[in-house]
Design a protein around this motif. Structure first.
Motif, short mmCIF file in Angstrom:
data_model
loop_
_atom_site.label_atom_id
_atom_site.label_comp_id
_atom_site.label_asym_id
_atom_site.label_seq_id
_atom_site.Cartn_x
_atom_site.Cartn_y
_atom_site.Cartn_z
N LEU A 1 0.99 -1.16 0.06
CA LEU A 1 -0.08 0.07 0.05
C LEU A 1 1.06 1.30 0.17
N PRO A 2 0.24 2.25 -0.63
CA PRO A 2 1.06 3.46 -0.72
C PRO A 2 1.02 4.28 0.60
N VAL A 3 2.21 4.08 1.44
CA VAL A 3 2.00 4.53 2.93
C VAL A 3 3.46 5.20 3.15
N THR A 4 3.13 6.29 3.99
CA THR A 4 4.20 7.13 4.72
C THR A 4 4.09 7.02 6.19
N GLY A 5 5.16 6.97 6.82
CA GLY A 5 5.64 6.87 8.04
C GLY A 5 5.50 8.35 8.80
N VAL A 6 4.90 8.56 9.66
CA VAL A 6 5.15 9.84 10.35
C VAL A 6 5.97 9.65 11.68
N ASN A 7 7.03 10.26 11.66
CA ASN A 7 7.96 10.13 12.95
C ASN A 7 9.02 11.26 12.81
N PRO A 8 9.04 12.23 13.86
CA PRO A 8 9.86 13.04 13.92
C PRO A 8 11.15 12.98 14.28
N LYS A 9 11.35 11.75 14.69
CA LYS A 9 12.99 11.32 14.87
C LYS A 9 13.47 10.44 14.05
N ALA A 10 12.69 9.48 13.01
CA ALA A 10 13.42 8.64 12.26
C ALA A 10 12.99 8.80 10.72
N PRO A 11 14.19 9.44 10.14
CA PRO A 11 13.74 9.80 8.81
C PRO A 11 13.75 8.78 7.60
N VAL A 12 13.99 7.25 8.08
CA VAL A 12 13.86 6.26 7.40
C VAL A 12 13.11 5.15 8.12
N ILE A 13 12.25 4.55 7.73
CA ILE A 13 11.74 3.12 8.47
C ILE A 13 11.32 2.19 7.36
N LEU A 14 11.84 0.88 7.45
CA LEU A 14 11.66 -0.09 6.45
C LEU A 14 12.02 0.40 5.01
N GLU A 15 13.22 1.20 5.14
CA GLU A 15 13.98 1.53 4.06
C GLU A 15 12.83 2.51 3.03
N ARG A 16 11.79 3.44 3.77
CA ARG A 16 10.96 4.03 3.33
C ARG A 16 11.24 5.61 3.91
N GLN A 17 11.13 6.64 3.21
CA GLN A 17 11.32 7.79 3.64
C GLN A 17 10.14 8.15 4.67
N THR A 18 10.21 8.99 5.65
CA THR A 18 9.14 9.19 6.46
C THR A 18 9.10 10.73 6.42
N VAL A 19 8.08 11.22 7.04
CA VAL A 19 8.18 12.75 7.41
C VAL A 19 7.94 13.04 8.71
N SER A 20 8.06 14.25 9.13
CA SER A 20 8.28 14.51 10.53
C SER A 20 7.00 14.92 11.03
N THR A 21 6.07 15.41 10.16
CA THR A 21 4.82 15.82 10.63
C THR A 21 3.62 15.75 9.52
N LEU A 22 2.46 15.63 9.80
CA LEU A 22 1.38 15.69 8.89
C LEU A 22 1.45 16.62 7.70
N ASP A 23 2.20 17.95 7.97
CA ASP A 23 2.27 18.72 6.85
C ASP A 23 3.34 18.28 5.79
#
Length: 141
Positions: A39-61
């Motif tokens: 599924l096209p998913v984005t992780g939101v985590n202010p401290k981890a820029p990558v999770i499971l080899e996927r770029q995350t974002v720090s906030t909903l913005d």
């Protein structure tokens, strides 16, 4: 609740608020579930820029198209409430509050602000398979 879950999984995008790098936490397990179902998913985590080899974002913005995104929330209720306030501002209409992330304040805020909130013990890890099927989403492990 079944109709709300179908709507949730009909979304073109997903985000996991509280995605985690800690394999023992539900933030990791839920994020991993989305990834394993392609599924096209984005992780939101202010401290981890990558999770499971996927770029995350720090906030909903940081989400690409927030108003087209269904979000799963795995945070304490006080943070969940702040997340819903931001979700309203960004035009997010449906959220899934994993067990433990909801409270009466969270549920009331969602209801009063037109946000569909899947909660009350519903869990992506338990109810997600049937939700995907009901939404007509094919997936392969």
């Amino acid at each position: 609740m079944e109709a709300a879950i179908k709507t949730f999984f009909s979304s073109p995008r997903f985000a996991v608020i509280g995605a985690s790098t800690d394999t023992g936490k539900y933030g990791y397990k839920v994020f991993s579930w989305y990834v394993s179902h392609s599924l096209p998913v984005t992780g939101v985590n202010p401290k981890a820029p990558v999770i499971l080899e996927r770029q995350t974002v720090s906030t909903l913005d940081g989400l690409e198209s927030p108003s087209e995104t269904s979000i799963s929330i795995i945070t304490p209720p006080a943070i969940t409430l702040k997340t819903l306030e931001k979700a309203k501002e960004l035009g997010i209409k449906i959220v899934w509050c994993q067990p433990g992330s909801e409270s009466d304040d969270v549920l009331n805020y969602a209801k009063e602000n037109g946000i569909t909130c899947i909660a009350n013990g519903a869990c992506v890890l338990v109810d997600g398979e049937s939700g995907l099927k009901n939404a007509g989403r094919d997936w392969k492990l």
